[in-house]
Each structure stands twice: as structure tokens, then as C-alpha cells.
Design a protein around this motif. Sequence first.
Motif, PDB file in Angstrom:
ATOM      1  N   LYS A  75     -25.504  10.917  35.324  1.00  0.00           N
ATOM      2  CA  LYS A  75     -26.049  10.014  36.340  1.00  0.00           C
ATOM      3  C   LYS A  75     -26.600   8.735  35.698  1.00  0.00           C
ATOM      4  CE  LYS A  75     -28.874   9.856  40.469  1.00  0.00           C
ATOM      5  NZ  LYS A  75     -29.722  10.603  41.392  1.00  0.00           N
ATOM      6  N   PRO A  76     -27.421   8.831  34.638  1.00  0.00           N
ATOM      7  CA  PRO A  76     -27.878   7.597  33.995  1.00  0.00           C
ATOM      8  C   PRO A  76     -26.724   6.782  33.393  1.00  0.00           C
ATOM      9  CG  PRO A  76     -29.046   9.499  33.108  1.00  0.00           C
ATOM     10  CD  PRO A  76     -28.048  10.016  34.077  1.00  0.00           C
ATOM     11  N   LEU A  77     -25.701   7.474  32.918  1.00  0.00           N
ATOM     12  CA  LEU A  77     -24.532   6.796  32.363  1.00  0.00           C
ATOM     13  C   LEU A  77     -23.818   5.999  33.450  1.00  0.00           C
ATOM     14  CD1 LEU A  77     -23.419   6.847  29.477  1.00  0.00           C
ATOM     15  CD2 LEU A  77     -21.870   8.638  30.188  1.00  0.00           C
ATOM     16  N   LEU A  78     -23.599   6.623  34.588  1.00  0.00           N
ATOM     17  CA  LEU A  78     -22.943   5.949  35.708  1.00  0.00           C
ATOM     18  C   LEU A  78     -23.790   4.782  36.214  1.00  0.00           C
ATOM     19  CD1 LEU A  78     -20.601   5.828  37.725  1.00  0.00           C
ATOM     20  CD2 LEU A  78     -21.892   7.404  39.181  1.00  0.00           C
ATOM     21  N   LEU A  79     -25.093   4.977  36.350  1.00  0.00           N
ATOM     22  CA  LEU A  79     -25.970   3.902  36.815  1.00  0.00           C
ATOM     23  C   LEU A  79     -25.948   2.716  35.863  1.00  0.00           C
ATOM     24  CD1 LEU A  79     -29.111   5.818  38.137  1.00  0.00           C
ATOM     25  CD2 LEU A  79     -27.609   4.318  39.454  1.00  0.00           C
ATOM     26  N   SER A  80     -26.052   2.975  34.583  1.00  0.00           N
ATOM     27  CA  SER A  80     -26.066   1.872  33.614  1.00  0.00           C
ATOM     28  C   SER A  80     -24.722   1.153  33.584  1.00  0.00           C
ATOM     29  CB  SER A  80     -26.453   2.368  32.223  1.00  0.00           C
ATOM     30  OG  SER A  80     -25.525   3.301  31.736  1.00  0.00           O
ATOM     31  N   PHE A  81     -23.641   1.899  33.701  1.00  0.00           N
ATOM     32  CA  PHE A  81     -22.312   1.287  33.708  1.00  0.00           C
ATOM     33  C   PHE A  81     -22.119   0.407  34.941  1.00  0.00           C
ATOM     34  CE2 PHE A  81     -17.750   1.404  34.731  1.00  0.00           C
ATOM     35  CZ  PHE A  81     -17.243   0.808  33.587  1.00  0.00           C
ATOM     36  N   MET A  82     -22.452   0.947  36.107  1.00  0.00           N
ATOM     37  CA  MET A  82     -22.291   0.177  37.353  1.00  0.00           C
ATOM     38  C   MET A  82     -23.197  -1.055  37.354  1.00  0.00           C
ATOM     39  SD  MET A  82     -19.839   1.693  38.770  1.00  0.00           S
ATOM     40  CE  MET A  82     -19.790   0.763  40.276  1.00  0.00           C
ATOM     41  N   PHE A  83     -24.436  -0.894  36.902  1.00  0.00           N
ATOM     42  CA  PHE A  83     -25.366  -2.013  36.829  1.00  0.00           C
ATOM     43  C   PHE A  83     -24.805  -3.097  35.904  1.00  0.00           C
ATOM     44  CE2 PHE A  83     -29.621  -3.650  35.129  1.00  0.00           C
ATOM     45  CZ  PHE A  83     -29.770  -4.559  36.170  1.00  0.00           C
ATOM     46  N   SER A  84     -24.254  -2.693  34.783  1.00  0.00           N
ATOM     47  CA  SER A  84     -23.679  -3.629  33.827  1.00  0.00           C
ATOM     48  C   SER A  84     -22.522  -4.418  34.451  1.00  0.00           C
ATOM     49  CB  SER A  84     -23.192  -2.865  32.594  1.00  0.00           C
ATOM     50  OG  SER A  84     -22.627  -3.730  31.657  1.00  0.00           O
ATOM     51  N   ILE A  85     -21.645  -3.732  35.138  1.00  0.00           N
ATOM     52  CA  ILE A  85     -20.488  -4.389  35.747  1.00  0.00           C
ATOM     53  C   ILE A  85     -20.929  -5.363  36.830  1.00  0.00           C
ATOM     54  CG2 ILE A  85     -18.365  -4.022  37.073  1.00  0.00           C
ATOM     55  CD1 ILE A  85     -18.458  -3.161  33.992  1.00  0.00           C
ATOM     56  N   PHE A  86     -21.803  -4.914  37.732  1.00  0.00           N
ATOM     57  CA  PHE A  86     -22.256  -5.794  38.810  1.00  0.00           C
ATOM     58  C   PHE A  86     -23.054  -6.974  38.265  1.00  0.00           C
ATOM     59  CE2 PHE A  86     -21.766  -1.917  41.579  1.00  0.00           C
ATOM     60  CZ  PHE A  86     -20.645  -2.399  42.239  1.00  0.00           C
ATOM     61  N   PHE A  87     -23.863  -6.752  37.258  1.00  0.00           N
ATOM     62  CA  PHE A  87     -24.641  -7.831  36.652  1.00  0.00           C
ATOM     63  C   PHE A  87     -23.712  -8.849  36.000  1.00  0.00           C
ATOM     64  CE2 PHE A  87     -26.994  -9.703  33.102  1.00  0.00           C
ATOM     65  CZ  PHE A  87     -28.063 -10.252  33.789  1.00  0.00           C
ATOM     66  N   GLY A  88     -22.712  -8.385  35.273  1.00  0.00           N
ATOM     67  CA  GLY A  88     -21.764  -9.289  34.623  1.00  0.00           C
ATOM     68  C   GLY A  88     -20.995 -10.142  35.613  1.00  0.00           C
ATOM     69  N   ILE A  89     -20.584  -9.544  36.712  1.00  0.00           N
ATOM     70  CA  ILE A  89     -19.883 -10.299  37.757  1.00  0.00           C
ATOM     71  C   ILE A  89     -20.834 -11.302  38.405  1.00  0.00           C
ATOM     72  CG2 ILE A  89     -18.786 -10.104  40.030  1.00  0.00           C
ATOM     73  CD1 ILE A  89     -17.605  -7.394  39.013  1.00  0.00           C
ATOM     74  N   ALA A  90     -22.061 -10.873  38.663  1.00  0.00           N
ATOM     75  CA  ALA A  90     -23.056 -11.763  39.280  1.00  0.00           C
ATOM     76  C   ALA A  90     -23.333 -12.980  38.398  1.00  0.00           C
ATOM     77  CB  ALA A  90     -24.350 -11.008  39.558  1.00  0.00           C
ATOM     78  N   ILE A  91     -23.435 -12.781  37.091  1.00  0.00           N
ATOM     79  CA  ILE A  91     -23.672 -13.899  36.166  1.00  0.00           C
ATOM     80  C   ILE A  91     -22.519 -14.902  36.248  1.00  0.00           C
ATOM     81  CG2 ILE A  91     -23.684 -14.523  33.705  1.00  0.00           C
ATOM     82  CD1 ILE A  91     -26.389 -13.685  34.602  1.00  0.00           C
ATOM     83  N   GLU A  92     -21.301 -14.412  36.296  1.00  0.00           N
ATOM     84  CA  GLU A  92     -20.149 -15.317  36.375  1.00  0.00           C
ATOM     85  C   GLU A  92     -20.149 -16.089  37.699  1.00  0.00           C
ATOM     86  OE1 GLU A  92     -18.202 -15.970  33.730  1.00  0.00           O
ATOM     87  OE2 GLU A  92     -19.468 -14.523  32.679  1.00  0.00           O
ATOM     88  N   ILE A  93     -20.541 -15.445  38.775  1.00  0.00           N
ATOM     89  CA  ILE A  93     -20.632 -16.131  40.071  1.00  0.00           C
ATOM     90  C   ILE A  93     -21.732 -17.182  40.039  1.00  0.00           C
ATOM     91  CG2 ILE A  93     -21.260 -15.806  42.503  1.00  0.00           C
ATOM     92  CD1 ILE A  93     -19.792 -13.052  42.311  1.00  0.00           C
ATOM     93  N   VAL A  94     -22.880 -16.828  39.469  1.00  0.00           N
ATOM     94  CA  VAL A  94     -23.991 -17.774  39.360  1.00  0.00           C
ATOM     95  C   VAL A  94     -23.587 -18.974  38.503  1.00  0.00           C
ATOM     96  CG1 VAL A  94     -26.318 -18.078  38.409  1.00  0.00           C
ATOM     97  CG2 VAL A  94     -25.814 -16.104  39.836  1.00  0.00           C
ATOM     98  N   GLN A  95     -22.869 -18.751  37.420  1.00  0.00           N
ATOM     99  CA  GLN A  95     -22.398 -19.862  36.593  1.00  0.00           C
ATOM    100  C   GLN A  95     -21.552 -20.838  37.404  1.00  0.00           C
ATOM    101  OE1 GLN A  95     -20.266 -18.005  33.344  1.00  0.00           O
ATOM    102  NE2 GLN A  95     -22.009 -18.230  31.967  1.00  0.00           N
ATOM    103  N   THR A  96     -20.685 -20.303  38.247  1.00  0.00           N
ATOM    104  CA  THR A  96     -19.797 -21.144  39.036  1.00  0.00           C
ATOM    105  C   THR A  96     -20.551 -21.882  40.139  1.00  0.00           C
ATOM    106  OG1 THR A  96     -17.907 -19.716  38.599  1.00  0.00           O
ATOM    107  CG2 THR A  96     -17.757 -21.130  40.530  1.00  0.00           C
TER     108      THR A  96
END
Length: 135
Positions: A75-96
Motif C-alpha cells: 500500500k505505501p509502495l502504491l501510494l508513493s508511486f501514484m503520488f510521484s506520477i501525479f506530481f510529475g505530471i502536475a509539475i509539467e502542466i504548471v511549467q506550461t
Amino acid sequence: MNLTKNLLVPKQFYFWIALSWTGLIVFFCLIKSSDIPAVHIANLDKVVHSFFYFVFTSLWFFFFKKQLNSLTIFKPLLLSFMFSIFFGIAIEIVQTLFTTTRKGDFFDVVANLLGAILAICVILFFNRYTNLNKV
């Protein structure tokens, strides 16, 4: 011994370390690209993205593992992975959308994903040969 171990690494420690790393990522991803020293090595920025998200995913895993007091690592592995993916996508959107000197890049998201996947693999490898459930 378990009480002593728990006192040495409180939940807040994992949180502040993970949050500090997150802030570092935000800082470097949103400052003007001209403020970052130029190093001319092919695809170095993708290696840096992968490294940032490898550490990001690992740190948030340890926080979630401690916070959830989970008996397994999944569960912590899945949470950290999903958080990482969504955060990375959000950063790219914010940059744009919110910067004039940076643009989101699909390949940055891929590099972030590779870093997160590598973190998951390393955590699973160490869990197999050690017992991360005691962390």
C-alpha cells in the motif's frame, strides 16, 4: 529495542525530508531555465529527472510506510508511486501554464516515470532480501 528504534526516527522526520525534497524539485522545475548552469551532455536533464523522482518516490514510500503503520509494503509502495506520477505530471502542466521560460515536456514525464519505477524495483529488491516491514 523496537521502542528505541521508533523514537530515533519519528514520523515527522520522514515527512519533512520528503517534503523538503519535493520543494527542491518544485524549485528546480519552476525557476527560469537560464538560471540553471548549462552542461552540454546529451539527455542529462532526463537523467536528472529520473534521479529526482527515484529519490522522491523512495522518500514518500518511507513516509507512507511509517504513517500507515502497514504490515506490508504494497500500500505505501502504491501510494508513493501514484503520488510521484501525479506530481510529475502536475509539475509539467504548471511549467506550461504558469511560467514563461519553461515548457512541459512529455519526455520529462517519461523520465520521471522511469525514476519512480526504478525506486519501486529497488524497494522490492531490498524487501525481498531484508525485511522492510520493520522500518
